[in-house]
Each structure stands twice: as C-alpha cells, then as structure tokens.
Design an enzyme around this catalytic site. Structure first.
Site, PDB file in Angstrom:
ATOM      1  N   THR A  97       0.862  -1.191   0.000  1.00  6.64           N
ATOM      2  CA  THR A  97       0.000   0.000   0.000  1.00  6.64           C
ATOM      3  C   THR A  97       0.894   1.236   0.000  1.00  6.64           C
ATOM      4  O   THR A  97       1.617   1.479   0.965  1.00  6.64           O
ATOM      5  CB  THR A  97      -0.902   0.022   1.236  1.00  6.64           C
ATOM      6  OG1 THR A  97      -1.687  -1.168   1.256  1.00  6.64           O
ATOM      7  CG2 THR A  97      -1.829   1.239   1.201  1.00  6.64           C
ATOM      8  N   LYS A 172      -6.997   1.807  -3.388  1.00  8.67           N
ATOM      9  CA  LYS A 172      -6.603   1.271  -2.073  1.00  8.67           C
ATOM     10  C   LYS A 172      -6.638   2.368  -1.001  1.00  8.67           C
ATOM     11  O   LYS A 172      -7.164   2.164   0.092  1.00  8.67           O
ATOM     12  CB  LYS A 172      -5.210   0.653  -2.186  1.00  8.67           C
ATOM     13  CG  LYS A 172      -4.623   0.155  -0.889  1.00  8.67           C
ATOM     14  CD  LYS A 172      -5.409  -0.982  -0.246  1.00  8.67           C
ATOM     15  CE  LYS A 172      -4.829  -1.314   1.130  1.00  8.67           C
ATOM     16  NZ  LYS A 172      -5.658  -2.239   1.886  1.00  8.67           N
ATOM     17  N   LYS A 240      -0.112   5.043   8.638  1.00  6.11           N
ATOM     18  CA  LYS A 240       0.428   5.384   7.308  1.00  6.11           C
ATOM     19  C   LYS A 240      -0.708   5.582   6.306  1.00  6.11           C
ATOM     20  O   LYS A 240      -0.736   6.574   5.565  1.00  6.11           O
ATOM     21  CB  LYS A 240       1.346   4.250   6.820  1.00  6.11           C
ATOM     22  CG  LYS A 240       1.683   4.311   5.322  1.00  6.11           C
ATOM     23  CD  LYS A 240       2.407   3.061   4.858  1.00  6.11           C
ATOM     24  CE  LYS A 240       1.609   1.787   4.986  1.00  6.11           C
ATOM     25  NZ  LYS A 240       1.164   1.117   3.810  1.00  6.11           N
TER      26      LYS A 240
END
Ligand SMILES: NC(=O)c1ccc[n+]([C@@H]2O[C@H](COP(=O)([O-])OP(=O)(O)OC[C@H]3O[C@@H](n4cnc5c(N)ncnc54)[C@H](OP(=O)(O)O)[C@@H]3O)[C@@H](O)[C@H]2O)c1
Length: 280
Positions: A97, A172, A240
């Site tokens: 990701t 995503k 994150k």
C-alpha cells in the site's frame, strides 16, 4: 505456473501470500530484509535469494509486499536492488500500500529499464492472505495484467482492473479511508455502549442484524470481545494509510475532516503506548 517468480517482503501479509504461490506451483525465490523470516518458506519449497539482485536475476515476475513508498524504492532501485538483476521485459507486481504519486513514479522509472509495473494493492488482512482470498485492486496496462493474472489468482479471490498504473493505489487509499474510519467508529460505539451498561457481544449481535452490518464489524468486534489483539493490520500501517488519505485529500483540494480525525486518533494511540507497532 512455470513463470519464474520472485517475492520480496515476508511480513504479516507477504509470508502467507508467498506460500500460496509455492502451493500453486510457481518456482519461487523469496527475499526478506530480516533474513530469518525466510526459513519457513524455504522449508515449504521456496528458494531463498542471497540478495535482491539475485531475486531479480532469477525471476521474470517479482512481487513486492513491503511497508511503504520508501521501502519500495529501496527494494527496487537501491544498491543491488531488484532492478539491477531483472532483465528487460520483466514485470514488477507491487502489492504494497503506497501513495498514488509514488506508484506512478515507480512505473516511470521501471519503464526506463524496459520493465512493466502492475500496481496491485490488496484489501483483506492476514486471514484472506492465508486462504488466497484477498481482493486486488489493479492499475496496469491490460496486457501486463494478463501476464500476471495467474500470479494474482494464486493469492486473490477477486481482481478488479481499474485503469492505468496509479489506479490501484488510488482505490486502495480511498478504500482504506473507509476501513480506518469504520474501525475508529466501531471502537467509539462499543466504548459508549459499554459505559451505558450494554454488553459488547449483544451490541455486535444488533449491529450484525441491521442495515449497517459489515463483515468488518463482525470480525474486528469479535476479536475485541475475545481480547484477541494480535497485530493483523498493525497500527503503523493504519496510521500510514490514513495519512496517505489525508495527504491525497489535501493535494486534491478536498476537505476530508473525518480522515483528519482518524489520523489524530491513531497518533494518540501511538502516543498512548502502542509505539511498538510503529517500528518497521
Ligand atoms: N496487515 C494487513 O492487514 C494489510 C492488509 C492489506 C495491505 N497491507 C499493506 O501491505 C504491506 C505489508 O503489510 P504487512 O502487514 O505484511 O507489514 P509488515 O508485517 O510490517 O511487513 C513489512 C515488510 O516490509 C519489509 N520492509 C520494510 N521496509 C523495508 C525496506 N526498507 N527494505 C526492505 N524491506 C522492507 C519488512 O522487512 P523486515 O521483516 O526486515 O522488517 C517486511 O517484510 C503494507 O504496505 C501494508 O499497508 C497490510
């Protein structure tokens, strides 16, 4: 399944994903920065690369499942990185990701070496990783996706083709905005109900029966009730990913107030003593 394949990043997700490639019969060379994490896969039939360069040299397709933008750049373009070994015509499948911007930049840099990029992050945590039922969201040239479709099918139950490189990462980040928001709301809702004297298990039963039911609420809520806090989606990645969504919102001129709140909550969780989960 005869494509010589490399796999870099044997963390919580990467290890079970790589195991599914071995099970599907791919000749697999694995590599992890912390070397002892390769031992179990070697016992299961994978070869262990001596270096990232060697993983590139031995592979036509290399799958990455590492932490973040910086890790992807290190693995591919660092000294003796994968790109130093991978021949022209090879394909990188990046399932980490990362930001859309970093994914697009990776695609440009790989293109200079005649290497294709398939941008293929996944939804689903450690359990679907183990059962090969992840959901991949893909940005790639259609021909590049077809070349690696069997590789993805060995790890994923469903593959969504969304556009060129960058589209997978955009989906995503946008999707994890929902996931991290849902997790935060579930925690707040259970805390509030408990203060009012409600039973957590009964609360979950109600939530599961109503039109805002979600498999995510059921799975995570059950873990909370069982006191099972083993890291599956570590705080460092949740933080994150919510920061990626907040930064994307800013760069796109959107005011994403909910995700800003989620970032603050995860930062507070880190400050409150969950720092261990922030180390990579
Ligand atoms: N966990 C989930 O539920 C989930 C679900 C979907 C997507 N993701 C995403 O999938 C990726 C991997 O997640 P994970 O949960 O498997 O994380 P993890 O357990 O923390 O594993 C991270 C992996 O990246 C490697 N790495 C980090 N920095 C590196 C560097 N500079 N050079 C080389 N290798 C490096 C680590 O190597 P070491 O072992 O040496 O540290 C480890 O193999 C992340 O982008 C995450 O956001 C996670």
């Amino acid at each position: 399944m005869s494509t010589a394949t490399g796999f870099v990043g044997l963390g919580l997700m990467g290890e079970p994903m790589a195991r599914n490639l071995v099970r599907a019969g791919f000749p697999l060379t694995v590599y992890n920065r912390t070397r002892d994490k390769s031992a179990q896969l070697e016992a299961d039939g994978a070869s262990v690369g001596a270096s990232l360069r060697e993983v590139g040299e031995r592979s036509e397709v290399v799958v990455l499942m590492v932490s973040d933008d910086a890790a992807v750049a290190d693995v591919l373009f660092g000294a003796d990185g994968v790109v130093s070994g991978l021949a022209e015509g090879g394909v990188i499948v990046d399932m980490s990701t990362t930001s859309t911007e970093a994914m697009e930049e990776t695609g440009r840099r790989l293109g200079e070496h005649g290497i294709a990029l398939v941008d293929a992050p996944v939804f689903g945590s450690t359990e679907p990783a183990a059962t090969g039922e992840l959901w991949a969201v893909v940005g790639a040239e259609p021909g590049d996706l077809e070349r690696v479709r069997p590789t993805l099918e060995a790890m994923c139950g469903r593959i969504f083709a969304l556009g060129p490189v960058g589209a997978g990462s955009s989906m995503k980040v946008a999707g994890n905005l929902i996931v991290t928001g849902m997790l935060t709301l579930l925690a707040e809702s259970l805390s509030m109900g408990e203060r009012r004297g409600l039973d957590r298990a009964q609360m979950l039963e109600v939530v599961a029966a109503i039109d805002f039911a979600s498999p995510l609420y059921t799975a995570k809520g059950t873990q909370v009730i069982d006191g099972d806090f083993a890291p599956r989606f570590p705080l460092k990645h949740a933080l994150k990913d919510s920061r990626l969504a907040a930064a994307a919102g800013r760069s796109l001129g959107l005011q994403l107030r909910t995700v800003d709140g989620v970032v603050r909550d995860f930062e507070a969780a880190a400050e409150a003593g969950h720092r261990a989960q922030l180390e990579s």
